[in-house]
Design a protein around this motif. Structure first.
Motif, PDB file in Angstrom:
ATOM      1  N   LEU A  83      38.636 124.044  51.422  1.00 29.17           N
ATOM      2  CA  LEU A  83      38.596 124.884  52.621  1.00 29.17           C
ATOM      3  C   LEU A  83      39.923 125.604  52.801  1.00 29.17           C
ATOM      4  CD1 LEU A  83      36.791 125.692  55.010  1.00 29.17           C
ATOM      5  CD2 LEU A  83      37.742 123.775  56.294  1.00 29.17           C
ATOM      6  N   ARG A 124      33.853 121.897  58.375  1.00 30.20           N
ATOM      7  CA  ARG A 124      33.349 120.827  57.488  1.00 30.20           C
ATOM      8  C   ARG A 124      32.068 120.220  58.070  1.00 30.20           C
ATOM      9  NH1 ARG A 124      37.498 119.546  53.827  1.00 30.20           N
ATOM     10  NH2 ARG A 124      39.457 120.484  54.478  1.00 30.20           N
ATOM     11  N   THR A 163      42.948 120.984  54.455  1.00 30.44           N
ATOM     12  CA  THR A 163      42.667 122.428  54.558  1.00 30.44           C
ATOM     13  C   THR A 163      43.954 123.196  54.269  1.00 30.44           C
ATOM     14  OG1 THR A 163      41.001 121.992  56.238  1.00 30.44           O
ATOM     15  CG2 THR A 163      41.789 124.247  56.079  1.00 30.44           C
ATOM     16  N   ARG A 165      37.469 119.491  62.899  1.00 31.06           N
ATOM     17  CA  ARG A 165      36.770 119.534  61.608  1.00 31.06           C
ATOM     18  C   ARG A 165      35.465 120.324  61.693  1.00 31.06           C
ATOM     19  NH1 ARG A 165      39.121 116.121  58.084  1.00 31.06           N
ATOM     20  NH2 ARG A 165      37.332 115.911  56.729  1.00 31.06           N
ATOM     21  N   LEU A 224      45.298 122.818  61.236  1.00 32.28           N
ATOM     22  CA  LEU A 224      44.420 122.761  60.059  1.00 32.28           C
ATOM     23  C   LEU A 224      44.420 121.311  59.591  1.00 32.28           C
ATOM     24  CD1 LEU A 224      45.604 125.919  58.033  1.00 32.28           C
ATOM     25  CD2 LEU A 224      43.489 125.656  59.348  1.00 32.28           C
ATOM     26  N   ASP A 225      43.279 120.831  59.118  1.00 32.48           N
ATOM     27  CA  ASP A 225      43.197 119.463  58.597  1.00 32.48           C
ATOM     28  C   ASP A 225      44.179 119.264  57.450  1.00 32.48           C
ATOM     29  OD1 ASP A 225      40.991 119.122  60.219  1.00 32.48           O
ATOM     30  OD2 ASP A 225      39.559 119.515  58.599  1.00 32.48           O
ATOM     31  N   TYR A 246      37.322 131.431  57.410  1.00 34.40           N
ATOM     32  CA  TYR A 246      37.581 130.431  56.368  1.00 34.40           C
ATOM     33  C   TYR A 246      36.782 130.777  55.127  1.00 34.40           C
ATOM     34  CZ  TYR A 246      39.317 127.675  60.283  1.00 34.40           C
ATOM     35  OH  TYR A 246      40.021 127.252  61.385  1.00 34.40           O
TER      36      TYR A 246
HETATM   37  N1  URA Z   1      37.452 123.480  60.329  1.00 33.27           N
HETATM   38  C1  URA Z   1      37.647 122.363  59.604  1.00 33.27           C
HETATM   39  O1  URA Z   1      36.705 121.642  59.305  1.00 33.27           O
HETATM   40  N2  URA Z   1      38.901 122.077  59.211  1.00 33.27           N
HETATM   41  C2  URA Z   1      39.968 122.839  59.487  1.00 33.27           C
HETATM   42  O2  URA Z   1      41.093 122.522  59.091  1.00 33.27           O
HETATM   43  C3  URA Z   1      39.737 123.992  60.252  1.00 33.27           C
HETATM   44  C4  URA Z   1      38.473 124.287  60.671  1.00 33.27           C
END
Ligand code: URA
Length: 253
Positions: free
Chosen positions: A205, A192, A106, A189, A102-103, A133
């Motif tokens: 997110l 996003r 996130t 990502r 996960l970012d 999500y």
């Molecule tokens: N998509 C994203 O943009 N970020 C995430 O952490 C996971 C899925």
């Protein structure tokens, strides 16, 4: 006799692909002899297998669910000293690693395991494991924009696969909306970028489900072991199969 990379992955050394790299780089030995061929086999019961000189034992498998806060890196260490997932798992005795990532910004459901083989399968696009999500985005996207997200949208690395998108909550003043989106890929990502592409950048997110598993009240920054039933569900998801009922649970139907 089994392929060496399979034995190593199952023992929790790393993903199968990473184990292949370890073998090719000459760090794996069977009964004291370095093996670099990828097709090589060994007997996990009898042979002594070492990685960088250390014996690989078949540790018990550990499967955890973690509710990642934002501002934490999906990694077990960071040279820059930023907060990492490992900081929250100090009392976990096994060497677990995250299933996908996960970012930094996130939050939400992150699985961790020392079962490298399962981790590899769950993240391989071929198995199409669903991830849901909740994206809070700027402005309120039109229904047609959500349809676009669902049917596939062009990103710089190609079209996205079919997804599901629906409203969860909409600000009556039109400043934001929360959308539930389920994707079966795991590009960088991706969520996003999908919302950027329809002109509604993501403000917040959170991953709320992975392969049908949900956080179920797990507090932010906390982890818990998966139940036997959840582990079985994951294993079926990783095969891309499962009964109709399990597929429905996984797909939130
Ligand atoms: N998509 C994203 O943009 N970020 C995430 O952490 C996971 C899925």
């Amino acid at each position: 006799m089994e392929r060496l990379q399979k034995i190593l992955a199952r023992a929790g050394v790393a993903s199968r692909r990473k184990c292949e790299e370890l073998i090719a780089s000459g760090r794996v030995a069977v009964n004291g002899r370095v093996v670099t061929e990828l097709g090589a086999k060994a007997d996990p019961e009898r042979d002594v297998i070492t990685v960088s000189g250390k014996p690989v034992d078949s540790q018990p498998k550990v499967y955890l669910m973690f509710n990642k806060p934002k501002g934490v890196i999906t990694s077990m260490s960071d040279p820059g000293g930023r907060p990492v997932v490992k900081d929250y798992l100090k009392d976990v005795p096994a060497r677990v690693f995250p299933v996908g990532r996960l970012d930094y910004d996130t939050e939400g459901l992150l699985l961790l395991t020392n079962d490298g083989e399962l981790a590899y399968r769950l993240t391989h696009p071929k198995h199409g494991v669903p991830k849901t999500y909740h994206a809070t985005v700027k402005g309120v996207p039109h229904g047609t924009a959500l349809e676009k997200l669902a049917s596939g949208i062009r990103l710089e690395d190609g079209m996205t696969a079919p997804a599901e998108a629906e409203y969860v909550d909409v600000d009556p003043d039109g400043r934001w909306a929360t959308i539930s989106i389920t994707i079966r890929e795991g590009r960088k990502r991706q969520v996003r970028r999908m919302f950027d592409a329809i002109g509604h950048p993501v403000l917040r997110l959170k991953r709320v489900a992975f392969a049908g598993l949900t956080l179920q009240g797990l507090k932010r920054g906390k982890y818990r072991p998966l139940t036997e039933e959840e582990i079985a569900l994951l294993k079926r998801a990783a095969e891309g199969e499962g009964t109709r009922r399990e597929r429905n649970i996984r797909d939130g139907r």
